[in-house]
Scaffold this active site. Structure first.
Site, mmCIF file in Angstrom:
data_model
loop_
_atom_site.group_PDB
_atom_site.id
_atom_site.type_symbol
_atom_site.label_atom_id
_atom_site.label_comp_id
_atom_site.label_asym_id
_atom_site.label_seq_id
_atom_site.Cartn_x
_atom_site.Cartn_y
_atom_site.Cartn_z
ATOM 1 N N GLY A 68 -12.124 37.438 37.350
ATOM 2 C CA GLY A 68 -12.381 37.494 38.790
ATOM 3 C C GLY A 68 -13.222 38.703 39.168
ATOM 4 N N ASN A 120 -1.461 35.131 49.855
ATOM 5 C CA ASN A 120 -2.062 35.081 48.524
ATOM 6 C C ASN A 120 -1.909 36.432 47.812
ATOM 7 O OD1 ASN A 120 -3.793 34.917 46.281
ATOM 8 N ND2 ASN A 120 -5.209 33.576 47.361
ATOM 9 N N GLU A 130 -17.171 31.651 49.593
ATOM 10 C CA GLU A 130 -16.386 30.519 50.083
ATOM 11 C C GLU A 130 -15.172 30.295 49.184
ATOM 12 O OE1 GLU A 130 -15.074 27.279 52.317
ATOM 13 O OE2 GLU A 130 -16.510 28.837 52.827
ATOM 14 N N GLU A 187 -3.474 26.644 46.847
ATOM 15 C CA GLU A 187 -3.377 27.007 48.262
ATOM 16 C C GLU A 187 -2.541 26.020 49.073
ATOM 17 O OE1 GLU A 187 -7.409 27.655 49.626
ATOM 18 O OE2 GLU A 187 -7.488 29.615 48.635
ATOM 19 N N TYR A 213 -8.230 42.173 45.725
ATOM 20 C CA TYR A 213 -9.386 42.470 46.573
ATOM 21 C C TYR A 213 -9.333 43.907 47.081
ATOM 22 C CZ TYR A 213 -10.271 37.471 46.434
ATOM 23 O OH TYR A 213 -10.526 36.196 46.009
#
Length: 165
Positions: free
Chosen positions: A99, A126, A85, A28, A132
């Site tokens: 994942g 990202n 988080e 990141e 997602y």
């Protein structure tokens, strides 16, 4: 095809969790921002009042990722939820569904506990955003994250203390 196993993190995983947090921070572009220590994870995950839970993903018995969650609360739902988080999977394990299995385990915990939602935040650049989306998370376009830290946090806290005198 390697075997993916998801298990609850134990106190002995603190060094692995810290390693994964550092790898995530590097990804990141914030490698120098990690201040956490193994002792922080030990205290706040396995101390007298744990504030987070973690799951470890293993690929053929070797740690390959983790997810760290904590409980939040929805005043509108009148129920708790889980906030993700951090979710991190090592680059060499990303093609094996690690994942997705970590998030499925989080969803299972939420449903078993009667929680109504799972929340997370993703950096706008990202590439995991597509992941997602495919799982079923929806981006909340109207809701913007805000954060109070550092000097601004200390200054506002000082205002509150000044009012108590």
């Amino acid at each position: 095809m390697p075997t993916v196993t998801i298990r609850p993190a134990v106190e002995e995983d603190c060094s692995t969790i810290l390693r994964f947090v550092r790898e995530l921070a590097e990804f990141e572009r914030e490698a120098d921002a990690v201040k956490a220590t193994e002792e922080d994870f030990r205290r706040d995950g396995w101390g007298p009042q744990p504030v987070f839970e973690a799951l470890i993903a293993e690929l053929d018995g070797t740690p390959a990722g983790f997810v760290l969650t904590f409980r939040n609360f929805s005043t509108w739902e009148g129920r708790p939820g889980l906030y993700v988080e951090d979710l991190y999977v090592t680059p060499d394990a990303r093609r094996y569904g690690v994942g997705r299995k970590l998030l499925a385990a989080v969803a299972q915990r939420a449903v078993e506990r009667g929680y109504r939602r799972v929340d997370l935040s993703v950096l706008d650049w990202n590439p995991a955003r597509g992941f997602y989306d495919r799982i079923g998370f929806s981006q909340m376009k109207e809701w913007l994250p805000y954060r109070l830290t550092g000097e601004a946090l200390a200054n506002l806290a000082a205002e509150g203390l000044a009012g108590e005198k």
